[in-house]
Design a protein around this motif. Structure first.
Motif, mmCIF file in Angstrom:
data_model
loop_
_atom_site.group_PDB
_atom_site.id
_atom_site.type_symbol
_atom_site.label_atom_id
_atom_site.label_comp_id
_atom_site.label_asym_id
_atom_site.label_seq_id
_atom_site.Cartn_x
_atom_site.Cartn_y
_atom_site.Cartn_z
ATOM 1 N N GLY A 87 0.998 -1.111 0.192
ATOM 2 C CA GLY A 87 -0.050 -0.067 0.049
ATOM 3 C C GLY A 87 0.744 1.175 -0.019
ATOM 4 O O GLY A 87 2.035 1.081 -0.044
ATOM 5 N N ALA A 88 0.339 2.276 0.060
ATOM 6 C CA ALA A 88 0.934 3.546 -0.019
ATOM 7 C C ALA A 88 1.355 4.103 1.550
ATOM 8 O O ALA A 88 0.892 3.874 2.358
ATOM 9 N N ARG A 89 2.595 4.602 1.583
ATOM 10 C CA ARG A 89 2.955 5.136 2.850
ATOM 11 C C ARG A 89 2.315 6.109 3.255
ATOM 12 O O ARG A 89 1.782 7.138 2.593
ATOM 13 N N VAL A 90 1.967 6.427 4.614
ATOM 14 C CA VAL A 90 1.226 7.418 5.107
ATOM 15 C C VAL A 90 2.177 8.266 5.889
ATOM 16 O O VAL A 90 2.287 7.590 6.845
ATOM 17 N N SER A 91 2.359 9.608 5.668
ATOM 18 C CA SER A 91 3.283 10.431 6.540
ATOM 19 C C SER A 91 2.343 11.092 7.689
ATOM 20 O O SER A 91 1.322 11.755 7.172
ATOM 21 N N LEU A 92 2.725 11.089 8.945
ATOM 22 C CA LEU A 92 1.878 11.699 10.053
ATOM 23 C C LEU A 92 2.920 12.822 10.619
ATOM 24 O O LEU A 92 3.976 12.289 11.064
ATOM 25 N N ASN A 93 2.467 14.174 10.300
ATOM 26 C CA ASN A 93 3.129 14.986 11.113
ATOM 27 C C ASN A 93 2.974 15.192 12.609
ATOM 28 O O ASN A 93 1.875 15.058 13.037
ATOM 29 N N VAL A 94 3.969 15.262 13.317
ATOM 30 C CA VAL A 94 3.983 15.043 14.756
ATOM 31 C C VAL A 94 4.372 16.201 15.381
ATOM 32 O O VAL A 94 5.676 16.782 15.102
ATOM 33 N N SER A 95 3.521 17.173 16.335
ATOM 34 C CA SER A 95 3.748 18.401 16.885
ATOM 35 C C SER A 95 4.817 18.162 17.959
ATOM 36 O O SER A 95 4.640 17.186 18.509
ATOM 37 N N THR A 96 5.305 19.251 18.511
ATOM 38 C CA THR A 96 6.103 19.543 19.757
ATOM 39 C C THR A 96 5.188 18.762 20.760
ATOM 40 O O THR A 96 5.784 18.053 21.878
ATOM 41 N N ARG A 97 4.094 19.364 20.935
ATOM 42 C CA ARG A 97 3.028 18.910 21.870
ATOM 43 C C ARG A 97 2.761 17.352 22.121
ATOM 44 O O ARG A 97 2.800 16.952 23.072
ATOM 45 N N GLU A 98 2.514 17.075 20.958
ATOM 46 C CA GLU A 98 2.171 15.517 20.630
ATOM 47 C C GLU A 98 3.265 14.895 21.072
ATOM 48 O O GLU A 98 3.134 13.472 21.674
ATOM 49 N N PHE A 99 4.390 15.107 20.801
ATOM 50 C CA PHE A 99 5.641 14.050 20.953
ATOM 51 C C PHE A 99 6.077 14.238 22.405
ATOM 52 O O PHE A 99 7.182 14.660 22.541
ATOM 53 N N GLY A 100 5.281 13.250 23.283
ATOM 54 C CA GLY A 100 5.671 13.510 24.703
ATOM 55 C C GLY A 100 6.244 12.194 25.018
ATOM 56 O O GLY A 100 6.789 11.380 24.194
ATOM 57 N N PHE B 158 1.643 5.068 20.438
ATOM 58 C CA PHE B 158 1.502 4.778 19.034
ATOM 59 C C PHE B 158 1.696 3.425 18.565
ATOM 60 O O PHE B 158 0.952 2.950 18.026
ATOM 61 N N ALA B 159 2.496 2.600 19.363
ATOM 62 C CA ALA B 159 2.672 1.160 19.187
ATOM 63 C C ALA B 159 1.518 0.403 19.715
ATOM 64 O O ALA B 159 0.897 -0.248 18.858
ATOM 65 N N ALA B 160 0.652 0.854 20.776
ATOM 66 C CA ALA B 160 -0.723 0.477 21.097
ATOM 67 C C ALA B 160 -1.670 0.666 20.092
ATOM 68 O O ALA B 160 -2.438 -0.197 19.684
ATOM 69 N N THR B 161 -1.630 1.802 19.295
ATOM 70 C CA THR B 161 -2.590 2.324 18.477
ATOM 71 C C THR B 161 -2.222 1.272 17.035
ATOM 72 O O THR B 161 -3.404 0.994 16.355
ATOM 73 N N ILE B 162 -1.046 1.103 16.879
ATOM 74 C CA ILE B 162 -0.823 0.330 15.623
ATOM 75 C C ILE B 162 -1.378 -0.961 15.729
ATOM 76 O O ILE B 162 -2.084 -1.599 14.905
ATOM 77 N N ALA B 163 -1.093 -1.503 17.016
ATOM 78 C CA ALA B 163 -1.491 -2.943 17.242
ATOM 79 C C ALA B 163 -3.070 -2.921 17.446
ATOM 80 O O ALA B 163 -3.569 -3.940 16.867
ATOM 81 N N ALA C 166 5.385 -0.821 8.631
ATOM 82 C CA ALA C 166 6.234 -0.265 7.351
ATOM 83 C C ALA C 166 5.718 0.771 6.373
ATOM 84 O O ALA C 166 6.293 1.246 5.589
ATOM 85 N N LEU C 167 4.094 0.911 6.562
ATOM 86 C CA LEU C 167 3.570 1.879 5.942
ATOM 87 C C LEU C 167 3.127 3.231 6.537
ATOM 88 O O LEU C 167 2.785 4.235 5.981
ATOM 89 N N LEU C 168 3.909 3.256 7.716
ATOM 90 C CA LEU C 168 3.913 4.584 8.366
ATOM 91 C C LEU C 168 5.186 5.353 8.328
ATOM 92 O O LEU C 168 6.176 4.748 8.673
ATOM 93 N N ALA D 201 12.521 7.523 21.966
ATOM 94 C CA ALA D 201 11.476 7.514 21.213
ATOM 95 C C ALA D 201 11.608 7.070 19.968
ATOM 96 O O ALA D 201 10.759 6.148 19.397
ATOM 97 N N LEU D 202 12.244 7.732 19.236
ATOM 98 C CA LEU D 202 12.252 7.550 17.868
ATOM 99 C C LEU D 202 13.077 6.297 17.542
ATOM 100 O O LEU D 202 12.613 5.633 16.291
ATOM 101 N N HIS D 203 13.977 5.903 18.243
ATOM 102 C CA HIS D 203 14.555 4.498 18.156
ATOM 103 C C HIS D 203 13.446 3.527 18.282
ATOM 104 O O HIS D 203 13.426 2.289 17.772
ATOM 105 N N GLU D 204 12.613 3.700 19.407
ATOM 106 C CA GLU D 204 11.485 2.605 19.687
ATOM 107 C C GLU D 204 10.544 2.603 18.497
ATOM 108 O O GLU D 204 10.194 1.626 17.981
ATOM 109 N N LEU D 205 10.422 3.696 17.890
ATOM 110 C CA LEU D 205 9.229 3.684 16.765
ATOM 111 C C LEU D 205 10.090 3.006 15.290
ATOM 112 O O LEU D 205 9.376 2.207 14.669
ATOM 113 N N LYS D 206 11.356 3.056 15.389
ATOM 114 C CA LYS D 206 11.955 2.615 14.366
ATOM 115 C C LYS D 206 12.050 1.097 14.377
ATOM 116 O O LYS D 206 11.790 0.128 13.609
ATOM 117 N N ALA D 207 12.241 0.618 15.805
ATOM 118 C CA ALA D 207 12.141 -0.628 16.094
ATOM 119 C C ALA D 207 10.631 -1.437 15.636
ATOM 120 O O ALA D 207 10.811 -2.596 15.270
#
Length: 180
Positions: A2-15, A22-27, A34-36, A55-61
């Motif tokens: 499928g197509a990759r979906v890009s999500l802009n995350v604001s400073t306020r959201e990225f806590g 995010f992992a829980a939402t994906i699950a 891989a499409l996010l 947190a970025l390393h967690e998302l990459k994992a």
């Protein structure tokens, strides 16, 4: 696939709990990580640098792609960039605006593309509006472009129709990828 979906995350959201939530939402939704792609600015990263990098390393994992958005408007440095687990470098529009008529702007933008490529990153130019800009970016090895040259803002149904057609289309030159 499928197509990759890009999500802009604001400073306020990225806590501190963003990656686990995010992992829980994906699950919960059975989404393919891989499409996010998460797009985050340098400013958002610097708010709490170590925790954000973790947190970025967690998302990459999880398999999520990371894009450094609006590159060049914040705390850009090679040492800093090497520490970030990013896949994509998105050059801010401020670098693109005058590349066709200003040799200094062109030289700087060409250098950013070369630096991103040397680091193994997918390089995206934001705000491309004219064929001359697209031609220069292609010549310099930029991977993708975004902006009015590709398309103007449109209703969601039009974006979905483009996605049904493959999500991306090749530019006339067939080298630079464009995205919706």
């Amino acid at each position: 696939a499928g197509a990759r979906v890009s999500l802009n995350v604001s400073t306020r959201e990225f806590g501190p709990r963003f990656a686990s939530e995010f992992a829980a939402t994906i699950a919960a939704h059975g989404a393919d990580p891989a499409l996010l792609q998460i797009e985050i600015t340098e400013t958002a990263i610097m708010r709490n640098e170590e925790a954000t990098i973790d947190a970025l390393h967690e998302l990459k994992a999880l398999g999520v792609s990371i894009a450094l958005d609006d590159f060049g408007t914040g705390y850009s440095s090679l040492a800093y960039l090497q520490r970030l687990p990013v896949d994509t470098l998105k050059m801010d529009i401020s670098f693109i605006r005058s590349i066709a008529g200003d040799e200094e702007a062109a030289s700087l933008t060409r250098s950013i593309v070369a630096m991103g490529k040397a680091l193994g990153l997918h390089v995206v130019a934001e705000g491309v509006e004219h064929e001359a800009q697209g031609a220069l970016l292609e010549a310099w090895g930029c991977d993708s472009i975004q902006g009015y040259l590709v398309g103007h803002p449109s209703p969601a149904r039009h974006a979905f129709a483009r996605l049904d057609g493959g999500g991306r289309r090749q530019s006339r030159s067939r080298r630079i990828r464009t995205s919706v």
